[in-house]
Design a protein around this motif. Structure first.
Motif, mmCIF file in Angstrom:
data_model
loop_
_atom_site.group_PDB
_atom_site.id
_atom_site.type_symbol
_atom_site.label_atom_id
_atom_site.label_comp_id
_atom_site.label_asym_id
_atom_site.label_seq_id
_atom_site.Cartn_x
_atom_site.Cartn_y
_atom_site.Cartn_z
ATOM 1 N N VAL A 1 25.329 41.816 19.419
ATOM 2 C CA VAL A 1 24.143 40.939 19.511
ATOM 3 C C VAL A 1 24.517 39.476 19.362
ATOM 4 O O VAL A 1 23.866 38.595 19.906
ATOM 5 N N ASP A 2 25.600 39.196 18.620
ATOM 6 C CA ASP A 2 26.021 37.815 18.402
ATOM 7 C C ASP A 2 27.188 37.432 19.304
ATOM 8 O O ASP A 2 27.894 36.462 19.056
ATOM 9 N N GLY A 3 27.391 38.228 20.370
ATOM 10 C CA GLY A 3 28.557 38.024 21.225
ATOM 11 C C GLY A 3 28.398 36.933 22.270
ATOM 12 O O GLY A 3 29.303 36.716 23.061
ATOM 13 N N ASP A 4 27.263 36.236 22.270
ATOM 14 C CA ASP A 4 27.102 35.093 23.177
ATOM 15 C C ASP A 4 27.513 33.844 22.414
ATOM 16 O O ASP A 4 26.777 33.344 21.571
ATOM 17 N N TRP A 5 28.715 33.339 22.699
ATOM 18 C CA TRP A 5 29.266 32.204 21.950
ATOM 19 C C TRP A 5 28.309 31.021 21.938
ATOM 20 O O TRP A 5 28.094 30.372 20.909
ATOM 21 N N GLY A 6 27.710 30.766 23.114
ATOM 22 C CA GLY A 6 26.840 29.598 23.247
ATOM 23 C C GLY A 6 25.588 29.680 22.399
ATOM 24 O O GLY A 6 24.947 28.665 22.131
ATOM 25 N N ALA A 7 25.204 30.870 21.965
ATOM 26 C CA ALA A 7 23.996 31.019 21.161
ATOM 27 C C ALA A 7 24.212 30.539 19.719
ATOM 28 O O ALA A 7 23.251 30.307 18.989
ATOM 29 N N GLY A 8 25.452 30.422 19.311
ATOM 30 C CA GLY A 8 25.759 29.800 18.022
ATOM 31 C C GLY A 8 25.406 30.622 16.793
ATOM 32 O O GLY A 8 25.088 30.059 15.734
ATOM 33 N N PHE A 9 25.464 31.943 16.894
ATOM 34 C CA PHE A 9 25.225 32.769 15.697
ATOM 35 C C PHE A 9 26.245 32.426 14.607
ATOM 36 O O PHE A 9 27.419 32.245 14.891
ATOM 37 N N PHE A 10 25.796 32.377 13.362
ATOM 38 C CA PHE A 10 26.667 32.167 12.186
ATOM 39 C C PHE A 10 27.437 30.845 12.246
ATOM 40 O O PHE A 10 28.519 30.714 11.684
ATOM 41 N N GLN A 11 26.869 29.889 12.953
ATOM 42 C CA GLN A 11 27.502 28.579 13.090
ATOM 43 C C GLN A 11 27.339 27.762 11.813
ATOM 44 O O GLN A 11 26.298 27.847 11.150
ATOM 45 N N ASN A 12 28.350 26.995 11.459
ATOM 46 C CA ASN A 12 28.226 26.044 10.346
ATOM 47 C C ASN A 12 27.246 24.945 10.774
ATOM 48 O O ASN A 12 27.358 24.419 11.886
ATOM 49 N N SER A 13 26.308 24.599 9.890
ATOM 50 C CA SER A 13 25.265 23.641 10.298
ATOM 51 C C SER A 13 25.837 22.263 10.630
ATOM 52 O O SER A 13 25.275 21.523 11.438
ATOM 53 N N ALA A 14 26.974 21.910 10.031
ATOM 54 C CA ALA A 14 27.564 20.597 10.319
ATOM 55 C C ALA A 14 27.892 20.446 11.806
ATOM 56 O O ALA A 14 27.850 19.337 12.357
ATOM 57 N N CYS A 15 28.183 21.582 12.462
ATOM 58 C CA CYS A 15 28.562 21.529 13.884
ATOM 59 C C CYS A 15 27.435 20.973 14.758
ATOM 60 O O CYS A 15 27.683 20.490 15.859
ATOM 61 N N ASN A 16 26.191 21.048 14.261
ATOM 62 C CA ASN A 16 25.080 20.473 15.028
ATOM 63 C C ASN A 16 25.199 18.965 15.170
ATOM 64 O O ASN A 16 24.529 18.357 15.994
ATOM 65 N N PHE A 17 26.037 18.350 14.326
ATOM 66 C CA PHE A 17 26.122 16.892 14.301
ATOM 67 C C PHE A 17 27.454 16.376 14.843
ATOM 68 O O PHE A 17 27.839 15.253 14.570
ATOM 69 N N CYS A 18 28.171 17.227 15.568
ATOM 70 C CA CYS A 18 29.501 16.855 16.061
ATOM 71 C C CYS A 18 29.497 16.796 17.580
ATOM 72 O O CYS A 18 28.959 17.674 18.235
ATOM 73 N N ASP A 19 30.122 15.757 18.128
ATOM 74 C CA ASP A 19 30.251 15.720 19.588
ATOM 75 C C ASP A 19 31.713 15.631 20.017
ATOM 76 O O ASP A 19 32.013 15.307 21.154
ATOM 77 N N ASP A 20 32.621 15.941 19.087
ATOM 78 C CA ASP A 20 34.042 15.914 19.430
ATOM 79 C C ASP A 20 34.509 17.334 19.742
ATOM 80 O O ASP A 20 34.939 18.068 18.863
ATOM 81 N N VAL A 21 34.428 17.691 21.014
ATOM 82 C CA VAL A 21 34.796 19.053 21.424
ATOM 83 C C VAL A 21 36.309 19.184 21.574
ATOM 84 O O VAL A 21 36.886 20.235 21.335
ATOM 85 N N VAL A 22 36.966 18.101 21.973
ATOM 86 C CA VAL A 22 38.374 18.205 22.397
ATOM 87 C C VAL A 22 39.359 17.587 21.410
ATOM 88 O O VAL A 22 40.491 17.299 21.775
#
Ligand SMILES: Cc1cc2nc3c(=O)[nH]c(=O)nc-3n(C[C@H](O)[C@H](O)[C@H](O)COP(=O)(O)OP(=O)(O)OC[C@H]3O[C@@H](n4cnc5c(N)ncnc54)[C@H](O)[C@@H]3O)c2cc1C
Length: 357
Positions: free
Chosen positions: A281-302
């Motif tokens: 059920v959580d196998g869609d990476w883009g859906a962001g299951f169990f994501q750390n909330s700090a990641c919502n504020f990051c735009d450095d992908v690379v």
């Protein structure tokens, strides 16, 4: 994450504490603020399965050190200072000398790695050429408990090999940073973008680390997961977390497209369980299951502040090649010479690409 406000506030030196960062949801759990404590004991899992620092601890210079602090230097500022004369700049991926798509030809790096094996190859090449004494990277952790992986300093190619593959699992840097400070030498560190940023911020304050941190190897990052991600896998495969001894998030199968992920659990009783991500059920990476909330504020992908960074080539025909393919962004001129030399020697199969790719 650069803005005029950030630049202006950097001189204020405010009273920002780990406690306040944790409360705000902006703590990624990198552990750099606990590096002084030495052994990782000051980092613990919270009830959501995210690593957090000991809240009672206060660190000198914390406001300028924490990678998600609004008072710390931004990725753009750090990259400008480090790679000011880079050949290329693109607002999406920052400054760089060259970008490539491809994989490692020599050895078992490609088969062992999650993508094309370039992260482990680069780390091994730094060791082989004696450009560093050790590499800090993430390896499976022996023993019980939910912390299945940890940072380790590897000094041999064999130890490095044990760390190959992506671990979507909380890890932290305090132990290895303390070790790097205790033992003179030159070090490379592999890490996700915010961890690499944190190390460069810490280096600004810490002369010893600044001298010893020779290379930073970044991993592209969509977001960081909590320990609950594996726990959820375990439940969906008919077992529970206490039974899990190890996890391979992406079992490699050259006969299947690289982006058809299979999760593989090794259980303490010696048995294994596997399931394709699309049946989880959580196998869609883009859906962001169990994501750390700090990641919502990051735009450095690379990992714009790293000397070199590695990601997956999610572009056809590469996504369909089950052996795995990297995208590589090189920022350090020295590493660019090293990579280009290895391409000429037939050790790497890399094709230069532009920032649009
Ligand atoms: C949390 C996370 C999210 C990611 N998200 C994306 C994404 O959205 N898109 C994308 O293209 N790529 C993403 N990546 C990067 C990708 O999964 C591969 O790691 C990268 O392409 C390098 O592959 P490789 O075969 O060259 O590396 P390998 O040869 O497999 O070597 C990987 C190296 O990274 C180290 N490592 C593994 N996990 C971690 C970790 N958590 N922290 C620090 N070091 C670690 C290993 O110890 C090893 O040294 C992510 C990686 C992580 C860890």
């Amino acid at each position: 994450m650069s803005s005029p406000e950030r630049t202006a506030s950097a001189s204020v030196s405010p009273m920002l504490s780990p406690r306040r960062m944790v409360k705000s949801g902006l703590c990624i759990g990198c552990g750099t603020c606990m590096a002084e404590s030495g052994d990782g004991a000051a980092m613990h899992l919270d009830r959501y399965g995210q690593l957090k620092p000991d809240r009672s601890h206060s660190t000198a210079g914390f406001a300028e050190l924490c990678p998600f602090s609004p008072h710390a230097r931004s990725e753009d500022q750090i990259a400008l200072a480090r790679f000011g004369s880079a050949r290329f700049y693109d607002s999406r991926i920052g400054r760089f000398e060259a970008a490539y798509v491809g994989h490692v030809l020599e050895g078992s790096f490609r088969v062992d790695g999650s993508s094309g094996g370039m992260a482990s190859w680069t780390a091994a090449e730094l060791l082989r050429r004696k450009l560093v004494d050790a590499v800090a990277h993430v390896v499976p952790r022996e023993g019980d408990g939910e912390r299945l992986f940890h940072y380790q300093l590897s000094r041999t190619a064999e130890d490095l090999r044990k760390g190959a593959k992506s671990r979507y699992h909380p890890v932290e840097l305090s132990g290895v940073v303390a070790e790097m400070k205790r033992h003179p030498g030159r070090y490379a560190v592999v890490g996700i973008p915010c961890f690499i940023k944190a190390l460069h911020l810490l280096s600004l304050q810490d002369r010893v680390l600044r001298e010893r941190l020779a290379f930073t190897l970044g991993l592209f990052c969509g977001h960081m997961k909590s320990t609950r991600f594996v726990e959820s896998f375990a439940w969906q495969m008919g077992t529970d977390m206490n039974a899990v001894a190890g996890v391979d998030y992406r079992l490699k199968d050259p006969r299947r497209p690289a982006n058809w992920y299979t999760a593989h659990l090794r259980l303490k009783d010696g048995s294994t369980r596997s399931k394709d991500w699309w049946h989880l059920v959580d196998g869609d990476w883009g859906a962001g299951f169990f994501q750390n909330s700090a990641c919502n504020f990051c735009d450095d992908v690379v990992a714009e502040t790293a000397d070199i960074s590695f990601g997956d080539a999610w572009v056809e025909p590469y996504s369909s090649d089950g052996l795995g393919t990297n995208v590589v962004i090189v920022r350090s001129p020295l590493l660019q010479a090293l990579v280009a030399g290895a391409v000429k020697e037939g050790r790497l199969e890399l094709r230069e690409v532009d920032s649009d790719f």
